[in-house]
Design a protein around this motif. Structure first.
Motif, PDB file in Angstrom:
ATOM      1  N   ILE A  14       0.848  -1.197   0.000  1.00 35.97           N
ATOM      2  CA  ILE A  14       0.000   0.000   0.000  1.00 35.97           C
ATOM      3  C   ILE A  14       0.880   1.242   0.000  1.00 35.97           C
ATOM      4  CG2 ILE A  14      -1.680   1.317   1.356  1.00 35.97           C
ATOM      5  CD1 ILE A  14      -2.758  -1.415   2.342  1.00 35.97           C
ATOM      6  N   LYS A  15       0.534   2.181  -0.860  1.00 35.51           N
ATOM      7  CA  LYS A  15       1.289   3.439  -0.949  1.00 35.51           C
ATOM      8  C   LYS A  15       1.303   4.129   0.414  1.00 35.51           C
ATOM      9  CE  LYS A  15       1.514   7.808  -3.390  1.00 35.51           C
ATOM     10  NZ  LYS A  15       0.877   8.702  -4.337  1.00 35.51           N
ATOM     11  N   GLY A  16       2.475   4.506   0.843  1.00 30.26           N
ATOM     12  CA  GLY A  16       2.625   5.200   2.109  1.00 30.26           C
ATOM     13  C   GLY A  16       2.914   4.301   3.289  1.00 30.26           C
ATOM     14  N   ILE A  17       2.988   2.990   3.079  1.00 26.49           N
ATOM     15  CA  ILE A  17       3.362   2.083   4.163  1.00 26.49           C
ATOM     16  C   ILE A  17       4.798   1.641   3.926  1.00 26.49           C
ATOM     17  CG2 ILE A  17       2.959  -0.163   5.251  1.00 26.49           C
ATOM     18  CD1 ILE A  17       0.009   0.357   5.084  1.00 26.49           C
ATOM     19  N   LEU A  18       5.638   1.972   4.876  1.00 28.06           N
ATOM     20  CA  LEU A  18       7.072   1.722   4.804  1.00 28.06           C
ATOM     21  C   LEU A  18       7.430   0.302   5.241  1.00 28.06           C
ATOM     22  CD1 LEU A  18       9.740   3.289   4.279  1.00 28.06           C
ATOM     23  CD2 LEU A  18       9.683   3.974   6.675  1.00 28.06           C
ATOM     24  N   ALA A  19       6.741  -0.187   6.280  1.00 28.56           N
ATOM     25  CA  ALA A  19       7.008  -1.525   6.821  1.00 28.56           C
ATOM     26  C   ALA A  19       5.765  -2.014   7.554  1.00 28.56           C
ATOM     27  CB  ALA A  19       8.202  -1.483   7.786  1.00 28.56           C
ATOM     28  N   ALA A  20       5.623  -3.328   7.658  1.00 27.71           N
ATOM     29  CA  ALA A  20       4.481  -3.906   8.370  1.00 27.71           C
ATOM     30  C   ALA A  20       4.944  -5.095   9.206  1.00 27.71           C
ATOM     31  CB  ALA A  20       3.402  -4.340   7.377  1.00 27.71           C
ATOM     32  N   PHE A  21       4.287  -5.276  10.353  1.00 22.13           N
ATOM     33  CA  PHE A  21       4.653  -6.325  11.301  1.00 22.13           C
ATOM     34  C   PHE A  21       3.391  -6.883  11.938  1.00 22.13           C
ATOM     35  CE2 PHE A  21       7.606  -2.781  11.290  1.00 22.13           C
ATOM     36  CZ  PHE A  21       8.822  -3.380  11.031  1.00 22.13           C
ATOM     37  N   GLU A  22       3.426  -8.152  12.323  1.00 20.34           N
ATOM     38  CA  GLU A  22       2.324  -8.683  13.129  1.00 20.34           C
ATOM     39  C   GLU A  22       2.631  -8.334  14.580  1.00 20.34           C
ATOM     40  OE1 GLU A  22      -0.613 -12.467  13.643  1.00 20.34           O
ATOM     41  OE2 GLU A  22       1.178 -12.713  12.409  1.00 20.34           O
ATOM     42  N   LEU A  23       1.659  -7.764  15.267  1.00 23.73           N
ATOM     43  CA  LEU A  23       1.853  -7.356  16.650  1.00 23.73           C
ATOM     44  C   LEU A  23       1.875  -8.590  17.543  1.00 23.73           C
ATOM     45  CD1 LEU A  23       1.984  -4.488  18.005  1.00 23.73           C
ATOM     46  CD2 LEU A  23      -0.340  -4.939  18.767  1.00 23.73           C
ATOM     47  N   GLU A  24       2.894  -8.695  18.364  1.00 25.46           N
ATOM     48  CA  GLU A  24       2.984  -9.805  19.301  1.00 25.46           C
ATOM     49  C   GLU A  24       1.884  -9.663  20.348  1.00 25.46           C
ATOM     50  OE1 GLU A  24       6.896 -10.546  20.854  1.00 25.46           O
ATOM     51  OE2 GLU A  24       7.815 -10.172  18.893  1.00 25.46           O
ATOM     52  N   HIS A  25       1.335 -10.792  20.757  1.00 29.59           N
ATOM     53  CA  HIS A  25       0.193 -10.783  21.666  1.00 29.59           C
ATOM     54  C   HIS A  25       0.500 -10.020  22.966  1.00 29.59           C
ATOM     55  CE1 HIS A  25      -3.860 -12.102  22.396  1.00 29.59           C
ATOM     56  NE2 HIS A  25      -3.517 -12.365  23.644  1.00 29.59           N
ATOM     57  N   ALA A  26       1.663 -10.235  23.543  1.00 29.29           N
ATOM     58  CA  ALA A  26       2.017  -9.568  24.806  1.00 29.29           C
ATOM     59  C   ALA A  26       2.082  -8.050  24.632  1.00 29.29           C
ATOM     60  CB  ALA A  26       3.351 -10.097  25.326  1.00 29.29           C
ATOM     61  N   ASP A  27       2.434  -7.603  23.437  1.00 28.81           N
ATOM     62  CA  ASP A  27       2.522  -6.160  23.192  1.00 28.81           C
ATOM     63  C   ASP A  27       1.155  -5.493  23.173  1.00 28.81           C
ATOM     64  OD1 ASP A  27       5.270  -6.216  23.135  1.00 28.81           O
ATOM     65  OD2 ASP A  27       5.391  -6.395  20.955  1.00 28.81           O
ATOM     66  N   ARG A  28       0.100  -6.264  22.936  1.00 22.86           N
ATOM     67  CA  ARG A  28      -1.254  -5.699  22.980  1.00 22.86           C
ATOM     68  C   ARG A  28      -1.531  -5.128  24.370  1.00 22.86           C
ATOM     69  NH1 ARG A  28      -5.471  -9.430  19.586  1.00 22.86           N
ATOM     70  NH2 ARG A  28      -4.032 -10.222  18.030  1.00 22.86           N
ATOM     71  N   PHE A  29      -1.169  -5.893  25.405  1.00 19.18           N
ATOM     72  CA  PHE A  29      -1.426  -5.457  26.777  1.00 19.18           C
ATOM     73  C   PHE A  29      -0.586  -4.235  27.128  1.00 19.18           C
ATOM     74  CE2 PHE A  29      -2.373 -10.030  26.702  1.00 19.18           C
ATOM     75  CZ  PHE A  29      -3.721  -9.973  27.034  1.00 19.18           C
TER      76      PHE A  29
END
Length: 191
Positions: A14-29
């Motif tokens: 997608i134009k304007g997205i430099l990088a993408a990652f899946e968020l680790e579950h622990a980082d949600r909290f």
């Protein structure tokens, strides 16, 4: 070798997205804790803020983080609302024709070029100072379709606070907080 999630590939295309990652579950909290702390501070010195969007996205089955550039298209949905109880008394407006229409209405007061306050619904600034109003950052839906994401089913996305943005960049983007970059979170319940 782990299999790469096709959503990541789609997000990075997608134009304007430099990088993408899946968020680790622990980082949600941890992110939710950071957002909760950020909400305790007055928004732009004006009042309370509640990021309902971050809560909605973090409840999704799959959460992805994208690092954005200035080229990322935010779409025309309202990214910020001003609510008094459950009534919308102000909102961010990004559609140029709607802004033009609102500028002609005596009931509309523009706090800045994209944020309108509806004067018949709120005592401005009194209700904000008295904490009778709250700025809300809602989740945005797939009606602002980003190319390719529709194949993965319904999704929502949101923007974290500045504190959340810094946390995510430190955690996922090698502590780079380059000028013009931002963060957006996507939540998917399919797959």
């Amino acid at each position: 070798m782990p299999v790469r999630d096709p959503i990541l590939d789609c997000l990075q295309a997608i134009k304007g997205i430099l990088a993408a990652f899946e968020l680790e579950h622990a980082d949600r909290f941890q992110l939710l804790d950071i957002e909760t702390e950020a909400e305790k501070k007055a928004f732009m010195g004006m009042g309370l803020c509640y990021n309902s969007g971050i809560r909605d996205v973090l409840r999704s089955k799959h959460v992805f983080l994208a690092i954005t550039t200035m080229e990322f298209e935010w779409g025309c949905q309202s990214h910020m609302l001003l609510k008094k109880d459950d009534e919308i008394v102000g909102e961010e407006v990004r559609d140029p024709s709607r802004i033009e229409d609102l500028q002609k209405q005596p009931n509309a007061f523009f706090l800045h070029k994209n944020f309108v306050i509806y004067k018949d619904r709120v005592d401005f600034p009194g209700d904000i100072v008295a904490k009778k109003c709250c700025f809300e950052l809602p989740a945005l839906g797939a009606e602002e379709c980003l190319p390719g994401l529709e194949e993965f089913g319904d999704y929502i996305f949101c923007f974290p606070s500045t504190a959340g943005d810094v946390f995510l960049k430190n955690r996922y983007f090698d502590e780079k907080d380059e000028w013009g970059t931002g963060t957006v979170l996507f939540g998917f319940d399919g797959q």
